[in-house]
Motif scaffolding. Structure first.
Motif, PDB file in Angstrom:
ATOM      1  N   ILE A 227     -13.393  65.498  15.259  1.00 47.13           N
ATOM      2  CA  ILE A 227     -12.037  65.984  15.559  1.00 47.13           C
ATOM      3  C   ILE A 227     -11.509  65.334  16.833  1.00 47.13           C
ATOM      4  O   ILE A 227     -10.344  64.938  16.905  1.00 47.13           O
ATOM      5  N   SER A 228     -12.358  65.202  17.844  1.00 45.20           N
ATOM      6  CA  SER A 228     -11.942  64.579  19.105  1.00 45.20           C
ATOM      7  C   SER A 228     -11.541  63.124  18.895  1.00 45.20           C
ATOM      8  O   SER A 228     -10.574  62.651  19.489  1.00 45.20           O
ATOM      9  N   ASN A 229     -12.267  62.415  18.054  1.00 45.11           N
ATOM     10  CA  ASN A 229     -11.901  61.027  17.751  1.00 45.11           C
ATOM     11  C   ASN A 229     -10.551  60.955  17.043  1.00 45.11           C
ATOM     12  O   ASN A 229      -9.757  60.055  17.309  1.00 45.11           O
ATOM     13  N   GLN A 230     -10.283  61.916  16.160  1.00 44.91           N
ATOM     14  CA  GLN A 230      -8.982  61.960  15.487  1.00 44.91           C
ATOM     15  C   GLN A 230      -7.858  62.241  16.488  1.00 44.91           C
ATOM     16  O   GLN A 230      -6.801  61.614  16.432  1.00 44.91           O
ATOM     17  N   ILE A 231      -8.102  63.180  17.412  1.00 45.28           N
ATOM     18  CA  ILE A 231      -7.108  63.479  18.455  1.00 45.28           C
ATOM     19  C   ILE A 231      -6.878  62.239  19.309  1.00 45.28           C
ATOM     20  O   ILE A 231      -5.744  61.872  19.604  1.00 45.28           O
ATOM     21  N   HIS A 232      -7.965  61.576  19.694  1.00 45.45           N
ATOM     22  CA  HIS A 232      -7.880  60.372  20.523  1.00 45.45           C
ATOM     23  C   HIS A 232      -7.043  59.298  19.840  1.00 45.45           C
ATOM     24  O   HIS A 232      -6.191  58.654  20.472  1.00 45.45           O
ATOM     25  N   LYS A 233      -7.259  59.093  18.535  1.00 42.60           N
ATOM     26  CA  LYS A 233      -6.477  58.100  17.794  1.00 42.60           C
ATOM     27  C   LYS A 233      -4.996  58.472  17.775  1.00 42.60           C
ATOM     28  O   LYS A 233      -4.132  57.605  17.811  1.00 42.60           O
ATOM     29  N   SER A 234      -4.723  59.775  17.763  1.00 36.07           N
ATOM     30  CA  SER A 234      -3.339  60.242  17.690  1.00 36.07           C
ATOM     31  C   SER A 234      -2.615  60.166  19.038  1.00 36.07           C
ATOM     32  O   SER A 234      -1.460  59.749  19.096  1.00 36.07           O
ATOM     33  N   VAL A 235      -3.298  60.552  20.120  1.00 32.77           N
ATOM     34  CA  VAL A 235      -2.621  60.644  21.425  1.00 32.77           C
ATOM     35  C   VAL A 235      -2.928  59.482  22.360  1.00 32.77           C
ATOM     36  O   VAL A 235      -2.248  59.298  23.363  1.00 32.77           O
ATOM     37  N   GLY A 236      -3.987  58.714  22.053  1.00 34.74           N
ATOM     38  CA  GLY A 236      -4.357  57.609  22.926  1.00 34.74           C
ATOM     39  C   GLY A 236      -5.140  58.072  24.137  1.00 34.74           C
ATOM     40  O   GLY A 236      -5.782  59.109  24.121  1.00 34.74           O
ATOM     41  N   GLY A 237      -5.087  57.313  25.193  1.00 36.06           N
ATOM     42  CA  GLY A 237      -5.797  57.635  26.423  1.00 36.06           C
ATOM     43  C   GLY A 237      -7.263  57.248  26.349  1.00 36.06           C
ATOM     44  O   GLY A 237      -7.665  56.381  25.575  1.00 36.06           O
ATOM     45  N   ASP A 238      -8.057  57.917  27.167  1.00 31.95           N
ATOM     46  CA  ASP A 238      -9.496  57.678  27.218  1.00 31.95           C
ATOM     47  C   ASP A 238     -10.211  58.813  26.507  1.00 31.95           C
ATOM     48  O   ASP A 238      -9.688  59.914  26.384  1.00 31.95           O
ATOM     49  N   ILE A 239     -11.446  58.552  26.072  1.00 31.81           N
ATOM     50  CA  ILE A 239     -12.260  59.582  25.433  1.00 31.81           C
ATOM     51  C   ILE A 239     -13.593  59.642  26.153  1.00 31.81           C
ATOM     52  O   ILE A 239     -14.134  58.614  26.584  1.00 31.81           O
ATOM     53  N   PHE A 240     -14.117  60.870  26.313  1.00 31.79           N
ATOM     54  CA  PHE A 240     -15.362  61.072  27.063  1.00 31.79           C
ATOM     55  C   PHE A 240     -16.173  62.166  26.397  1.00 31.79           C
ATOM     56  O   PHE A 240     -15.670  63.258  26.162  1.00 31.79           O
ATOM     57  N   GLU A 241     -17.434  61.860  26.070  1.00 31.47           N
ATOM     58  CA  GLU A 241     -18.331  62.865  25.500  1.00 31.47           C
ATOM     59  C   GLU A 241     -19.129  63.513  26.623  1.00 31.47           C
ATOM     60  O   GLU A 241     -19.825  62.831  27.378  1.00 31.47           O
ATOM     61  N   ILE A 242     -19.013  64.825  26.718  1.00 34.10           N
ATOM     62  CA  ILE A 242     -19.792  65.594  27.688  1.00 34.10           C
ATOM     63  C   ILE A 242     -21.196  65.744  27.110  1.00 34.10           C
ATOM     64  O   ILE A 242     -21.358  66.191  25.974  1.00 34.10           O
ATOM     65  N   GLN A 243     -22.197  65.362  27.874  1.00 33.20           N
ATOM     66  CA  GLN A 243     -23.574  65.442  27.399  1.00 33.20           C
ATOM     67  C   GLN A 243     -24.367  66.390  28.281  1.00 33.20           C
ATOM     68  O   GLN A 243     -24.175  66.430  29.496  1.00 33.20           O
TER      69      GLN A 243
END
Length: 72
Positions: free
Chosen positions: A18-34
């Motif tokens: 879902i986060s990848n889909q949001i990222h594709k839609s809104v752009g910006g940076d993506i970060f996975e909290i581990q």
């Protein structure tokens, strides 16, 4: 233009998708909290640990707020 960060935590991969889909839609940076300490593989054990964390003053390993982004 506002700087956007999509930050997510995903135990099973559903939130990652879902986060990848949001990222594709809104752009910006993506970060996975581990997590520092991995959760157990057994679902019931994960639920038990999550309940313990919710009922305690459990703190995550995230210490700083990143003020570089306007939308998180």
């Amino acid at each position: 233009m506002k700087k956007i960060l999509v930050a997510y935590f995903s135990y099973s991969g559903n939130t990652r998708e879902i986060s990848n889909q949001i990222h594709k839609s809104v752009g910006g940076d993506i970060f996975e909290i581990q997590v520092v300490k991995l959760y157990p593989d057994d679902y019931d054990a994960v639920v038990k640990q999550a309940r313990q964390e919710l009922n305690s003053s459990h703190q995550t390993g995230i210490e700083k707020q990143n003020r570089e982004y306007q939308v998180v």
